[in-house]
Design a protein around this motif. Structure first.
Motif, PDB file in Angstrom:
ATOM      1  N   LEU A 140      43.527  31.114  46.228  1.00  0.00           N
ATOM      2  CA  LEU A 140      43.841  32.486  45.854  1.00  0.00           C
ATOM      3  C   LEU A 140      43.217  33.439  46.869  1.00  0.00           C
ATOM      4  O   LEU A 140      42.075  33.241  47.287  1.00  0.00           O
ATOM      5  CB  LEU A 140      43.270  32.827  44.480  1.00  0.00           C
ATOM      6  N   SER A 141      43.960  34.439  47.261  1.00  0.00           N
ATOM      7  CA  SER A 141      43.395  35.512  48.069  1.00  0.00           C
ATOM      8  C   SER A 141      44.037  36.813  47.624  1.00  0.00           C
ATOM      9  O   SER A 141      45.184  36.834  47.160  1.00  0.00           O
ATOM     10  CB  SER A 141      43.633  35.288  49.565  1.00  0.00           C
ATOM     11  N   ALA A 142      43.285  37.895  47.731  1.00  0.00           N
ATOM     12  CA  ALA A 142      43.767  39.166  47.211  1.00  0.00           C
ATOM     13  C   ALA A 142      43.369  40.308  48.124  1.00  0.00           C
ATOM     14  O   ALA A 142      42.372  40.246  48.838  1.00  0.00           O
ATOM     15  CB  ALA A 142      43.209  39.413  45.805  1.00  0.00           C
ATOM     16  N   LEU A 143      44.177  41.353  48.071  1.00  0.00           N
ATOM     17  CA  LEU A 143      43.927  42.585  48.808  1.00  0.00           C
ATOM     18  C   LEU A 143      44.165  43.738  47.848  1.00  0.00           C
ATOM     19  O   LEU A 143      45.189  43.775  47.163  1.00  0.00           O
ATOM     20  CB  LEU A 143      44.859  42.684  50.008  1.00  0.00           C
ATOM     21  N   LEU A 144      43.237  44.676  47.791  1.00  0.00           N
ATOM     22  CA  LEU A 144      43.347  45.828  46.895  1.00  0.00           C
ATOM     23  C   LEU A 144      43.846  47.040  47.661  1.00  0.00           C
ATOM     24  O   LEU A 144      43.528  47.210  48.838  1.00  0.00           O
ATOM     25  CB  LEU A 144      41.987  46.146  46.262  1.00  0.00           C
ATOM     26  N   ASP A 145      44.637  47.872  46.973  1.00  0.00           N
ATOM     27  CA  ASP A 145      45.066  49.106  47.648  1.00  0.00           C
ATOM     28  C   ASP A 145      43.886  50.025  47.906  1.00  0.00           C
ATOM     29  O   ASP A 145      43.803  50.682  48.947  1.00  0.00           O
ATOM     30  CB  ASP A 145      46.178  49.813  46.865  1.00  0.00           C
TER      31      ASP A 145
END
Length: 491
Positions: free
Chosen positions: A3-8
């Motif tokens: 899992l990898s994520a990027l936030l606005d």
């Protein structure tokens, strides 16, 4: 499962209600090339009503004969057919006598009405019996509208959802221009499988073969994503058309179905954040992706904390959303536009369908993001010769073509193309973009292929990126029942 994520936004203002968008990438484990694949179970449910007479049935039979050759003798394979009623032609079980199975499939003939519900129910029974704890894949192939038995879309969606709850993924293939894409779409949505569209026998054969290839390359099954609500998350929304459901505790669960080796999916989540009363780093929620290894039947869970920095309001006032997240939001809105355009076309409203598709395409064209995301290229940059178009650029071009179809083409063809495209992009994005990158539309693969390699993803695990705006979040190692994926114990 990675899992990898990027936030606005990686900062939120102190004591102020806010919302944070999370761009989440989920990548399935890669199966080692030198390992023996686990046994597969494939159940076919085939429409043999009168409308399948001739080339359509001949094309389906040819594709099934190819599947029989492709599968191993230890794989389970079964065929249920339906017209006025359902009939088991090949009981689902090991392909120990391929010649006898091929003769049974080759003897199929068309005639009668379309009792799709009986075929689906009987096929699910066979798949559950043969698949057991390993699970199974069911592919329903039909060219018409259900006119016998249960025809209610919601009830048939629930039948497929119940099958998925017992380990059977349900995919559909709509054949020709006369089938009910809303009905088959409801079935595939409930069963978390593909909703395929083939206008001619050659395309149908290619899609059937490709679906089998993905089954044989499966490295994760029954994948679900849980997004807990809590003290720092008031509500959770899944942006776009990915089906989800809310649990009594406020958590949201997205059923993602099966992944082939290295496959990547992308989701966009929106978290409503109540005012946080203390400065510093706060974990909003911890994402949980759970899946089953089809070889060992071990259940694993990968987790990813989502954190933000709480800062004074004046510091948060000048924040700028990350362009990658803005691009993904436009891509997800485009899928909603396709679905609504398909509905408008079924009502005969060409103008509304074209308007929806044109507007979504223009929104993608208007993005001021870097070229690798599909927007205008940075000064002096150029896409390498022969490289496939970036996702946003490819989607914008497809939307323009669909808008033209909405205005000029056969209504049924335009509606089915839009629906199939939306479903493929939403539910099997990695497969969809692989097809686009090879110059094929979502409904026209060129026959069986090896599964695509995993797309490049984030390479370095990171924390929430107040220090480096180009870094996001990456999941730690996953844990399973009794240890890690390689069998080592975890404390």
């Amino acid at each position: 499962m990675h899992l990898s994520a990027l936030l606005d936004f990686d900062v939120v203002p102190l004591d102020t209600e806010d919302a944070v968008a999370v761009l989440l990438d989920i990548t399935a484990p890669e199966r080692a090339k030198d390992t023996e694949r686990p046994k597969a179970t494939l159940q076919i449910v085939l429409d043999t009503s009168g409308s399948m007479h001739g080339g359509r049935l001949d094309g389906a039979v040819k594709a099934l004969l190819g599947l029989i050759d492709r599968l191993d003798p230890s794989d389970d394979f079964g065929v249920v057919v339906f017209n006025n009623q359902a009939r088991v032609v090949v009981p689902c079980g090991p392909l120990t006598d391929k010649a006898a199975t091929a003769r049974l499939v080759g003897s199929l003939r068309a005639g009668g009405g379309t009792d799709l519900s009986s075929g689906l129910l009987r096929g699910v029974q066979e798949a559950r019996r043969a698949g057991g704890q390993r699970g199974a894949t069911l592919l329903l192939i039909s060219d018409g509208h259900a006119n016998h038995g249960v025809t209610d879309h919601d009830l048939l969606r629930q039948v497929a959802a119940d099958a998925y709850g017992h380990g059977v993924t349900v995919a559909t293939l709509g054949y020709g221009l006369g089938y009910d894409e809303a009905l088959l779409g409801a079935v595939s949505e409930g069963g978390t499988g593909s909703a395929l569209f083939a206008e001619d026998p050659d395309t149908a054969g290619g899609l059937i073969a490709q679906e089998a290839e993905y089954l044989l390359a499966k490295s994760a099954q029954a994948v679900s994503l849980r997004i807990p609500a809590g003290e720092h998350v008031r509500a959770v929304d899944v942006v776009g058309e990915m089906p989800s459901h809310r649990l009594p505790d406020g958590s949201v669960v997205v059923e993602l179905g099966d992944f082939h080796s290295g496959e990547e999916r992308r989701l966009l989540l929106r978290l409503e954040v109540p005012g946080v009363s203390s400065l510093g780093t706060v974990t909003l929620t911890t994402l949980e992706a759970t899946y089953v290894d089809p070889e060992t039947l071990t259940t694993y869970t990968a987790t990813l904390p989502v954190s933000v920095n709480v800062v004074p309001g004046d510091e948060a006032a000048g924040r700028v959303p990350r362009p990658e997240v803005r691009t993904e939001e436009a891509l997800q809105r485009a899928q909603t536009a396709k679905k609504r355009a398909s509905e408008a076309l079924r009502r005969g409203d060409r103008a509304e369908a074209a308007r929806l598709l044109d507007r979504a395409g223009q929104d993608l064209d208007d993005l001021d993001t870097p070229d690798y995301l599909g927007g205008p290229a940075a000064p002096g940059s150029a896409r390498p010769a022969g490289a496939p178009p970036a996702p946003a650029a490819a989607q914008a071009a497809e939307l323009r073509d669909m808008a033209r179809m909405a205005r000029e083409d056969d209504l049924s063809r335009a509606a089915k193309t839009a629906y199939s495209s939306q479903s493929g992009y939403t539910r099997q994005r990695g497969r969809y973009e692989q097809a686009q990158g090879q110059g094929r539309g979502p409904q026209a693969p060129q026959g069986p292929q090896a599964p695509p390699p995993p797309p490049p993803g984030p390479q370095s695990p990171g924390r929430i990126s107040g220090q480096d705006p180009d870094r996001g979040l990456s999941s730690p190692d996953e844990q399973g029942e009794g240890g890690s994926e390689d069998g080592s114990e975890r404390s």
